[in-house]
Scaffold this active site. Sequence first.
Site, short mmCIF file in Angstrom:
data_model
loop_
_atom_site.label_atom_id
_atom_site.label_comp_id
_atom_site.label_asym_id
_atom_site.label_seq_id
_atom_site.Cartn_x
_atom_site.Cartn_y
_atom_site.Cartn_z
N HIS A 47 0.89 -1.18 0.00
CA HIS A 47 0.00 0.00 0.00
C HIS A 47 0.92 1.22 0.00
O HIS A 47 1.53 1.53 1.02
CB HIS A 47 -0.87 0.01 1.25
N ARG B 293 0.17 4.51 -0.96
CA ARG B 293 -0.44 5.77 -0.48
C ARG B 293 -0.56 6.91 -1.47
O ARG B 293 -1.08 7.96 -1.09
CB ARG B 293 0.28 6.28 0.78
N ASP C 29 2.52 -6.74 2.61
CA ASP C 29 1.40 -5.89 3.02
C ASP C 29 1.94 -4.56 3.57
O ASP C 29 1.37 -3.99 4.51
CB ASP C 29 0.52 -6.61 4.05
O1 DOR Z 1 -3.33 -3.45 8.38
C1 DOR Z 1 -3.62 -3.18 7.23
N1 DOR Z 1 -3.51 -1.93 6.78
N2 DOR Z 1 -4.09 -4.15 6.42
C2 DOR Z 1 -4.49 -3.90 5.16
O2 DOR Z 1 -4.82 -4.83 4.46
C3 DOR Z 1 -4.50 -2.52 4.63
C4 DOR Z 1 -3.79 -1.61 5.46
C5 DOR Z 1 -3.61 -0.19 5.09
O3 DOR Z 1 -3.76 0.16 3.92
O4 DOR Z 1 -3.26 0.58 5.99
#
Ligand code: DOR
Length: 439
Positions: free
Chosen positions: A65, A67, A304
């Site tokens: 992710h 951002r 992740d």
């Molecule tokens: O803990 C998490 N945070 N799990 C996810 O799948 C997405 C995420 C986030 O984008 O912060």
Amino acid sequence: MNASTGLIIRGAEILYPDGRLEKGDVAIAQGMIQQVASQINESATNEINAEGLTLLPGVIDPQVHFREPGLEHKEDLFTASCACARGGVTSFLEMPNTKPPTIDQTAMDDKLQRAADKCLVNYGFFVGATGDNLEALETVNPACGIKIFMGSAHGSLLVSQEQQLDPIFARGKRLIAVHAEDQERIEQRRQLFEGASDPAVHSQIKDKQAALNATKLALKLSKRYQRRLHILHLSTAEEAELLREEKPSWVTAEATPQHLLLNTDAYEKIGTFAQMNPPLRSRHDNDVLWQALLDGVLDFVATDHAPHTLEEKQKEYPNSPSGMPGVETSLALMLTQAKAGRCTIAQVSHWLSTAVANAYKIPNKGVIAQGYDADLVLVNLNDYSPVQREDIVSKCGWSPFEGWNLTGWAQTTIVGGQIAYHQGQFNTDVRGKALRFDG
Ligand code: DOR
């Protein structure tokens, strides 16, 4: 090989496709591996003396992710790609929960342009399901797959009910990657813990049953239509056991280093910094997931990487956001496990690179052999050094693994034949390319 444009890596211990580790040289030109041999007699403009180092295929991280756009105070594609290069990650697949979310061609084109402008490593993006963008899920290109948040809502991206999920599975052929948590159960359980500020309750609110329910539902729908399914960040022993019993040939699953190596004990030590979705589980779950990975029940490893600022993470639970960074530490964490005898270096490379390229049908990557793309990482398996907050390149500036003494840190990261990172220095002129998906 054209000597004027080439790069030769000399004297590295090379990981061959059959798992052998043997000393040799690798010649690179036009972004591709031209030759792998015990000794290459030609010379090149650029040569790396890799004596004492191990050469592995660059890591392909299939769940991050990053951002951008919209949440750049946490991370952006430039800082994220530098963090990748430092971690030996040469390609990434990014999730759609940005602002705006990646749910249509306009958002996909925007991300691709931003990545082309600023990413030091190669990139691919998921298209996110909203429940009313069925058409886009099949037509947005290039997409590595469809992402469904069955739980852990991100605005419009939540699709939790079977009647909404069914048409997504029924239509098209693309890989569907699911964040499997049962939203309804989580919401009910949240009420039970109303007012609690101990972050350890996070693992009880979003309990194991919530994860198992959603994984079962995703498997049921996948079997109904024989639809290509990938289960993201598996967290429980029960889900691993379910897959061990019945995993159709068209289903894959992944684990994160956090779910393999951290457990609920971490709340005591690092509090809300241990908060993620799906949550950390017990030591028993760590062990069962690890065995499932060794046995091939789980196919590969993703980080992740979900950066949040120190200030955000220091808020009192439940106002603290869920997620941990990971791209800088995944390779060294897993290689440290290999050095400790829990698996082999070849297995680590398979889980972090080769198997990911296979699952997402990314051509020409994940293997050190003639004709493959020159996405490579040289690691040092001879000494150990700790994860330190001051070394973190990700904009978030912290790691849940601070203090862990690791080996196998990337010394040099090569993207498309160009040195993007070398011993703490970045070549910020290097740009990755958009990945292709032959699925
Ligand atoms: O803990 C998490 N945070 N799990 C996810 O799948 C997405 C995420 C986030 O984008 O912060």
